[in-house]
Scaffold this active site. Structure first.
Site, short mmCIF file in Angstrom:
data_model
loop_
_atom_site.label_atom_id
_atom_site.label_comp_id
_atom_site.label_asym_id
_atom_site.label_seq_id
_atom_site.Cartn_x
_atom_site.Cartn_y
_atom_site.Cartn_z
N TRP A 264 -3.05 24.12 -63.09
CA TRP A 264 -2.25 22.99 -62.64
C TRP A 264 -3.08 21.71 -62.55
O TRP A 264 -2.63 20.63 -62.92
CB TRP A 264 -1.56 23.32 -61.32
CG TRP A 264 -0.49 22.37 -60.91
CD1 TRP A 264 -0.29 21.91 -59.64
CD2 TRP A 264 0.53 21.76 -61.72
NE1 TRP A 264 0.80 21.07 -59.61
CE2 TRP A 264 1.32 20.96 -60.88
CE3 TRP A 264 0.85 21.81 -63.09
CZ2 TRP A 264 2.41 20.21 -61.35
CZ3 TRP A 264 1.93 21.06 -63.56
CH2 TRP A 264 2.68 20.28 -62.70
N GLU B 186 0.10 32.68 -55.31
CA GLU B 186 0.03 32.27 -53.89
C GLU B 186 1.02 33.04 -53.02
O GLU B 186 0.84 33.16 -51.81
CB GLU B 186 0.33 30.77 -53.76
CG GLU B 186 -0.66 29.86 -54.46
CD GLU B 186 -1.91 29.58 -53.63
OE1 GLU B 186 -2.23 30.39 -52.75
OE2 GLU B 186 -2.56 28.55 -53.91
N LYS C 79 9.33 29.54 -52.12
CA LYS C 79 10.00 30.19 -53.26
C LYS C 79 9.12 31.23 -53.93
O LYS C 79 9.61 32.10 -54.65
CB LYS C 79 10.51 29.15 -54.27
CG LYS C 79 9.46 28.25 -54.90
CD LYS C 79 8.71 28.84 -56.07
CE LYS C 79 7.49 28.02 -56.42
NZ LYS C 79 6.57 28.63 -57.34
N1 NAI Z 1 0.11 26.87 -62.50
C1 NAI Z 1 1.25 26.27 -62.22
O1 NAI Z 1 2.19 26.29 -63.03
C2 NAI Z 1 1.42 25.55 -60.94
C3 NAI Z 1 0.59 25.78 -59.85
N2 NAI Z 1 0.81 25.13 -58.67
C4 NAI Z 1 -0.03 25.38 -57.50
O2 NAI Z 1 -1.29 24.73 -57.71
C5 NAI Z 1 -2.34 25.50 -57.10
C6 NAI Z 1 -3.37 25.83 -58.15
O3 NAI Z 1 -2.71 26.61 -59.13
P1 NAI Z 1 -3.39 26.93 -60.54
O4 NAI Z 1 -4.13 25.76 -61.06
O5 NAI Z 1 -2.34 27.52 -61.38
O6 NAI Z 1 -4.40 28.07 -60.08
P2 NAI Z 1 -5.69 28.57 -60.80
O7 NAI Z 1 -5.96 29.91 -60.23
O8 NAI Z 1 -5.57 28.39 -62.27
O9 NAI Z 1 -6.80 27.53 -60.28
C7 NAI Z 1 -7.16 27.41 -58.93
C8 NAI Z 1 -8.21 26.34 -58.80
O10 NAI Z 1 -8.60 26.25 -57.42
C9 NAI Z 1 -10.02 26.21 -57.37
N3 NAI Z 1 -10.51 26.77 -56.11
C10 NAI Z 1 -10.18 27.94 -55.55
N4 NAI Z 1 -10.90 28.13 -54.42
C11 NAI Z 1 -11.70 27.06 -54.29
C12 NAI Z 1 -12.68 26.67 -53.35
N5 NAI Z 1 -13.01 27.45 -52.31
N6 NAI Z 1 -13.29 25.49 -53.53
C13 NAI Z 1 -12.98 24.72 -54.58
N7 NAI Z 1 -12.07 25.03 -55.50
C14 NAI Z 1 -11.45 26.18 -55.36
C15 NAI Z 1 -10.46 27.08 -58.54
O11 NAI Z 1 -11.80 26.82 -58.90
C16 NAI Z 1 -9.48 26.62 -59.61
O12 NAI Z 1 -9.93 25.42 -60.21
C17 NAI Z 1 -1.67 26.74 -56.50
O13 NAI Z 1 -1.44 26.50 -55.13
C18 NAI Z 1 -0.36 26.83 -57.26
O14 NAI Z 1 0.65 27.47 -56.50
C19 NAI Z 1 1.78 24.20 -58.54
C20 NAI Z 1 2.61 23.92 -59.60
C21 NAI Z 1 2.50 24.58 -60.86
O1 13P Z 2 4.89 26.93 -58.91
C1 13P Z 2 4.97 27.16 -60.10
C2 13P Z 2 5.96 26.50 -60.96
O2 13P Z 2 6.64 25.48 -60.31
C3 13P Z 2 4.09 28.15 -60.72
O3 13P Z 2 4.52 29.41 -60.35
P1 13P Z 2 3.47 30.60 -60.26
O4 13P Z 2 2.42 30.16 -59.29
O5 13P Z 2 4.29 31.76 -59.79
O6 13P Z 2 2.94 30.80 -61.64
#
Ligand code: NAI
Ligand code: 13P
Length: 324
Positions: free
Chosen positions: A31, A272, A182
């Site tokens: 993200w 999450e 959600k």
């Molecule tokens: N992937 C998606 O489609 C979407 C994700 N999100 C939310 O965004 C957040 C991140 O999601 P993603 O990028 O998909 O996850 P991901 O698992 O791909 O990346 C997580 C990021 O957080 C960092 N991180 C984790 N622990 C850390 C720490 N202690 N210190 C510094 N950095 C740390 C990691 O290094 C990594 O860059 C989550 O809360 C997710 O629910 C929101 C909308 C869309």
């Molecule tokens: O929040 C999200 C899309 O809006 C991403 O969903 P997931 O974290 O379940 O992949």
């Protein structure tokens, strides 16, 4: 609360490329990198910081107009503490895109950022935003929620494009809780599809799931109408219906008989909802709020019951009015 810098950003609403801003994105996961691409495509100066880059240098952050936190929930407290030690512009806006809850305090990421920076504007960015679709250039919409309207409008300008439509909302808690809660229902929806329970069952699950989200969300102080918007119903529909959702995948694979630890070991990125389910149950118990779907997802994640037993438990409850 009106911040001069956010006012000037707000006036750029439709012309972001003519007024490049300095944007620092914390978190280089799916993200964080997607949000960085959206801002960069609008002509902003964007830096992405990953955990592996080491400590953030003062020179990187001291000119940031906007700091976007896109780390997973487990990294929020660490990142907040790190930023607190660094010099910032007095007008820097914080954007939080994390969808999680603190396991100890049950605080949301925006509440953690706001407590650490009480004089600054915090904007929540949440919506039906599966990163992989946005990376492909597919159209999507989202919500920038803040009690500071000018900051929300400023963030709207930074990310909006013909492919990415950003709305504002003055109920940031509702926006954030919609996107966060959600994930519990997305796990349940994955179970529903994994067990091949059909479209009627899925519709019932998602609809009653929204009722549950609104019930606890209202008790938290969020507005009902926000949950009917993009970050609530919108994100619920997206994640409960897409195999791209990691939370959906957890539920789907549980229904295939895999263990949670085996699923998480191979999952690409963070689900999450696993942690959020625990925190939500803790809060529901403390406040005596009826959360039957969440309770069954919780028992399933604890391996106390099988997916089929979770279904039976939900279907065999005492009959009641839909409006209770
Ligand atoms: N992937 C998606 O489609 C979407 C994700 N999100 C939310 O965004 C957040 C991140 O999601 P993603 O990028 O998909 O996850 P991901 O698992 O791909 O990346 C997580 C990021 O957080 C960092 N991180 C984790 N622990 C850390 C720490 N202690 N210190 C510094 N950095 C740390 C990691 O290094 C990594 O860059 C989550 O809360 C997710 O629910 C929101 C909308 C869309
Ligand atoms: O929040 C999200 C899309 O809006 C991403 O969903 P997931 O974290 O379940 O992949």
């Amino acid at each position: 609360m009106i911040h001069p810098k956010s006012q000037s950003l707000a006036s750029d609403r439709q012309h972001s490329t003519q007024n490049p801003r300095s944007v620092v994105v914390l978190g280089a996961g799916a993200w964080g990198t997607t949000l960085a691409s959206l801002a960069a495509a609008n002509g902003h100066r964007v830096q992405v910081r990953s955990r592996r880059d080491g400590a953030i240098s003062p020179s990187e952050i001291e000119r940031a107009d906007v700091v976007v936190s896109a780390v997973s929930m487990q990294g929020v407290a660490t990142v907040v503490r790190e930023i607190q030690t660094l010099p910032l512009l007095p007008t820097t806006i914080f954007v939080t895109a994390t969808k999680g809850l603190d396991p100890v305090t049950t605080l949301t990421p925006a509440q953690i950022w706001q407590a650490a920076f009480p004089d600054r504007s915090v904007v929540v960015l949440c919506g039906p935003n599966l990163a992989k679709e946005i990376q492909q250039g597919l159209p999507a919409a989202t919500v920038a929620g803040s009690t500071d309207d000018n900051a929300a409008v400023a963030v709207q300008a930074v990310f909006s494009s013909p492919q990415f439509r950003v709305y504002t909302n003055s109920d940031p808690l509702g926006v954030e809780l919609g996107g966060t809660l959600k994930n519990v229902m997305a796990i349940a929806a994955g179970v529903c599809d994994g067990l091949q329970l059909g479209t009627n069952a899925k519709a019932a699950l998602v609809t009653r799931g929204l009722t549950e989200i609104i019930r606890i969300g209202n008790s938290w102080g969020a507005k009902t109408e926000t949950f009917y918007g993009l970050s609530g119903l919108g994100d619920l529909l997206a994640t409960c219906n897409s195999p791209l959702s990691r939370n959906y995948q957890v539920g789907y694979q549980l229904a295939q008989g895999k263990t949670l630890s085996a699923i998480l070991a191979h999952l690409e990125g963070t689900a999450e909802g696993v942690n959020t389910t625990q925190v939500l149950m803790q809060r529901a118990r403390q406040q005596d709020i009826y959360m039957p779907i969440t309770a069954e997802v919780y028992r399933l994640l604890q391996a106390e019951i099988t997916p089929k037993q979770a279904l039976e438990a939900l279907m065999l409850r005492d009959l009641k009015s839909e409006l209770l």
